[in-house]
Design an enzyme around this catalytic site. Structure first.
Site, PDB file in Angstrom:
ATOM      1  N   HIS A   1      -3.830  -8.507  -3.224  1.00 52.83           N
ATOM      2  CA  HIS A   1      -3.565  -7.452  -2.332  1.00 52.83           C
ATOM      3  C   HIS A   1      -3.814  -7.715  -0.961  1.00 52.83           C
ATOM      4  CE1 HIS A   1      -4.131  -3.457  -0.629  1.00 52.83           C
ATOM      5  NE2 HIS A   1      -5.042  -3.858  -0.230  1.00 52.83           N
TER       6      HIS A   1
ATOM      7  N   ASP B   1      -6.427   7.324  -1.451  1.00 53.92           N
ATOM      8  CA  ASP B   1      -6.945   7.462  -0.213  1.00 53.92           C
ATOM      9  C   ASP B   1      -6.065   7.865   0.962  1.00 53.92           C
ATOM     10  OD1 ASP B   1      -9.605   7.559  -1.386  1.00 53.92           O
ATOM     11  OD2 ASP B   1      -9.659   5.389  -0.870  1.00 53.92           O
ATOM     12  N   ARG B   2      -6.577   8.400   2.073  1.00 55.45           N
ATOM     13  CA  ARG B   2      -5.667   8.534   3.158  1.00 55.45           C
ATOM     14  C   ARG B   2      -4.764   9.576   3.183  1.00 55.45           C
ATOM     15  NH1 ARG B   2      -8.729   6.514   7.122  1.00 55.45           N
ATOM     16  NH2 ARG B   2      -9.277   4.365   7.104  1.00 55.45           N
TER      17      ARG B   2
ATOM     18  N   HIS C   1      -0.972   4.475  -0.734  1.00 53.88           N
ATOM     19  CA  HIS C   1      -2.042   5.420  -0.151  1.00 53.88           C
ATOM     20  C   HIS C   1      -1.789   6.930  -0.192  1.00 53.88           C
ATOM     21  CE1 HIS C   1      -5.023   2.647   1.221  1.00 53.88           C
ATOM     22  NE2 HIS C   1      -4.152   1.971   1.917  1.00 53.88           N
TER      23      HIS C   1
ATOM     24  N   HIS D   1      -1.988  -4.732   2.370  1.00 60.22           N
ATOM     25  CA  HIS D   1      -3.292  -4.484   3.118  1.00 60.22           C
ATOM     26  C   HIS D   1      -3.584  -4.355   4.420  1.00 60.22           C
ATOM     27  CE1 HIS D   1      -7.791  -4.894   2.925  1.00 60.22           C
ATOM     28  NE2 HIS D   1      -7.806  -5.885   3.946  1.00 60.22           N
TER      29      HIS D   1
ATOM     30  N   ARG E   1     -13.353  -6.353   9.653  1.00 62.07           N
ATOM     31  CA  ARG E   1     -13.519  -5.089   8.556  1.00 62.07           C
ATOM     32  C   ARG E   1     -14.680  -5.075   7.849  1.00 62.07           C
ATOM     33  NH1 ARG E   1      -8.256  -3.639   6.482  1.00 62.07           N
ATOM     34  NH2 ARG E   1      -6.508  -4.704   7.010  1.00 62.07           N
TER      35      ARG E   1
ATOM     36  N   ASP F   1       0.792  -1.002   0.089  1.00 60.47           N
ATOM     37  CA  ASP F   1       0.095  -0.089  -0.152  1.00 60.47           C
ATOM     38  C   ASP F   1       0.801   1.384  -0.135  1.00 60.47           C
ATOM     39  OD1 ASP F   1      -1.569  -2.175   0.842  1.00 60.47           O
ATOM     40  OD2 ASP F   1      -2.828  -1.040   2.292  1.00 60.47           O
TER      41      ASP F   1
ATOM     42  N   ASN G   1      -8.479  -3.042  -2.232  1.00 60.92           N
ATOM     43  CA  ASN G   1      -9.777  -2.768  -1.854  1.00 60.92           C
ATOM     44  C   ASN G   1      -9.964  -1.152  -2.102  1.00 60.92           C
ATOM     45  OD1 ASN G   1      -7.992  -2.339   0.469  1.00 60.92           O
ATOM     46  ND2 ASN G   1      -9.769  -1.765   1.543  1.00 60.92           N
ATOM     47  N   HIS G   2      -9.113  -0.279  -2.072  1.00 57.09           N
ATOM     48  CA  HIS G   2      -9.332   0.953  -2.019  1.00 57.09           C
ATOM     49  C   HIS G   2      -9.546   1.489  -3.438  1.00 57.09           C
ATOM     50  CE1 HIS G   2      -9.431   3.008   1.603  1.00 57.09           C
ATOM     51  NE2 HIS G   2      -8.557   1.857   2.032  1.00 57.09           N
TER      52      HIS G   2
ATOM     53  N   ASP H   1      -3.922  -0.113  -3.585  1.00 60.71           N
ATOM     54  CA  ASP H   1      -4.038   0.916  -2.635  1.00 60.71           C
ATOM     55  C   ASP H   1      -3.144   2.040  -2.797  1.00 60.71           C
ATOM     56  OD1 ASP H   1      -6.327  -0.740  -1.429  1.00 60.71           O
ATOM     57  OD2 ASP H   1      -5.329  -0.729   0.589  1.00 60.71           O
TER      58      ASP H   1
END
Length: 316
Positions: A174, A95-96, A66, A248, A221, A64, A124-125, A92
Site C-alpha cells: 500500500h 474513510d474520507r 476512499h 497512499h 505522518r 486509494d 493503513n485505513h 484504503d
C-alpha cells in the site's frame, strides 16, 4: 471454502453473489446478514493467501479509493468490469469519502465472486483505530444503526495480505518499504493476522513514503518512515524487481514516478475529499508493458446527496 483451486462457485452461490454486486452497483448497502456471510466467505479466501500475494498479468492496479463510490464506478467504466479485467486493489477502500460502506462491500463482493481475478491488500485505513476517526465507523452507525457491520468488516481487514507481487517483478505494498524488511521472504514471515501495529515492519508497509532525502527518515505522518532512492534501488536489486508500485499519497496527476523510476505512486480517488482537484489514475500492466490511465471526478447522480461531515484533517 471453494478455495485452494480455481473452483467456480456453485450456480446458486454465484447467482447470490451476482445479486449482491448488482444491488451494490445502485449504491445501496447490503443487509447486515448478507455482509456477515460475505465477510466469512472472504476470510476463508484471504486466510489462504500469503503476505505477499502473487498476481499474474494482465492486471489493472488501483490505488486509494476512499469511499468515493461513484468514482469507483467510473473507474470500472474505463478499465472494464471483473472478470473481464483482472484487478489489484492497493487498499484504503474506506474513510474520507461518503460511501465507504458501499465501496468496501463492492470490493469484498468482487473478491469473493472472482477470487482468482481480483486481488486486494491492506491499506493503513483498513484498521479499527483509523476508521473510528476518519469516517467509516460513523458511516456504519448511520447506515445500519449499530456497529455490527463495522465490526465484521474490520475483523476481515486483519486477513488482508500486506502486498502483492506482479509476475515476480513488481512489488506492490500500500505505502512503502521498511528498514526491517530486506527481502520478500522477510515480508512473508510476518504474522499479519492482527490490527495494524503502531510501529514495526507491518506498519511500515502500510505507512511509509518515498522521499528526496536518501536513507531512512522520520515520517511526518507519525507512523512508518521516509525512504530514499538508495533504499528503493537496493531493495529492487536485492529482490530482482523492476520497480515498486504503491498508493497512499495524493498526487495531482493521479500517478507519479519517484527515485528515477524505482517507485511509482498510483492514486485512484479523483478530486480527493471532494475538494483537492486532483486527477486519479489506474495502471494497466500487460506482460512487460504498463500504461497509466487518468480520470476525473464523477459527480453523483441527480438526487444523490453528498453529506457534509466534519472530519479532522490529517495529511491529505
Amino acid at each position: 471454502g471453494a478455495m485452494g483451486f480455481d473452483a467456480p462457485w456453485a450456480p446458486a452461490e454465484a447467482a447470490g453473489l451476482d445479486g449482491h454486486i448488482e444491488h451494490l452497483r445502485q449504491c445501496k448497502p447490503l443487509p447486515e446478514d448478507a455482509v456477515r456471510s460475505l465477510c466469512q466467505k472472504c476470510i476463508e479466501i484471504l486466510q489462504e493467501e500469503p503476505n505477499v500475494n502473487p498476481v499474474s498479468s494482465p492486471v489493472t492496479v488501483v490505488g486509494d479509493v476512499h469511499g468515493q463510490f461513484h468514482d469507483l464506478m467510473e473507474l470500472f467504466e474505463i478499465a472494464g468490469q471483473a472478470p473481464n479485467t483482472n484487478f489489484l486493489f492497493l487498499g484504503d477502500y474506506v474513510d474520507r469519502g461518503y460511501y465507504s460502506v458501499e465501496t468496501v462491500q463492492m470490493v469484498i463482493a468482487l473478491k469473493v465472486r472472482y477470487p482468482r481475478r481480483v486481488a486486494i491488500i491492506r491499506g493503513n485505513h483498513e484498521s479499527r483505530q483509523i476508521t473510528q476517526v476518519y469516517g467509516f465507523y460513523d458511516e456504519c452507525l448511520r447506515k445500519y444503526g449499530s456497529a455490527e457491520v463495522w465490526r465484521c468488516i474490520t475483523d476481515l481487514f486483519d486477513y488482508l495480505p500486506l502486498a502483492a507481487l506482479i509476475e515476480n517483478e513488481l512489488f506492490c505494498p500500500h505505502a512503502g518499504l521498511s528498514p526491517n524488511l530486506e527481502t520478500l521472504d522477510h515480508v512473508n514471515q510476518l504474522n499479519r493476522f492482527e490490527e495494524v501495529p503502531h510501529e514495526g515492519p507491518m506498519c511500515d508497509l502500510l505507512w511509509s513514503d518515498p522521499d528526496e532525502r536518501s536513507g531512512w527518515g522520520i515520517s511526518p505522518r507519525g507512523a512508518g518512515y521516509t525512504f530514499g532512492q538508495d533504499v528503493s534501488e537496493q531493495f529492487n536489486e536485492a529482490n530482482g524487481l523492476r520497480f515498486v508500485i504503491r498508493a497512499h499519497q495524493l498526487v495531482s496527476e493521479g500517478y507519479n514516478w519517484a527515485h528515477d523510476g524505482a517507485v511509482v505512486t498510483v492514486f485512484s480517488a479523483p478530486n480527493y475529499c471532494y475538494r483537492c482537484g486532483n486527477l486519479a489514475a489506474i495502471c494497466e500492466i500487460e506482460r512487460m508493458n504498463y500504461s497509466f490511465i487518468q480520470f476525473e471526478h464523477a459527480p453523483p447522480p441527480k438526487g444523490a446527496t453528498e453529506v457534509k461531515r466534519m472530519v479532522p484533517d490529517y495529511f491529505l
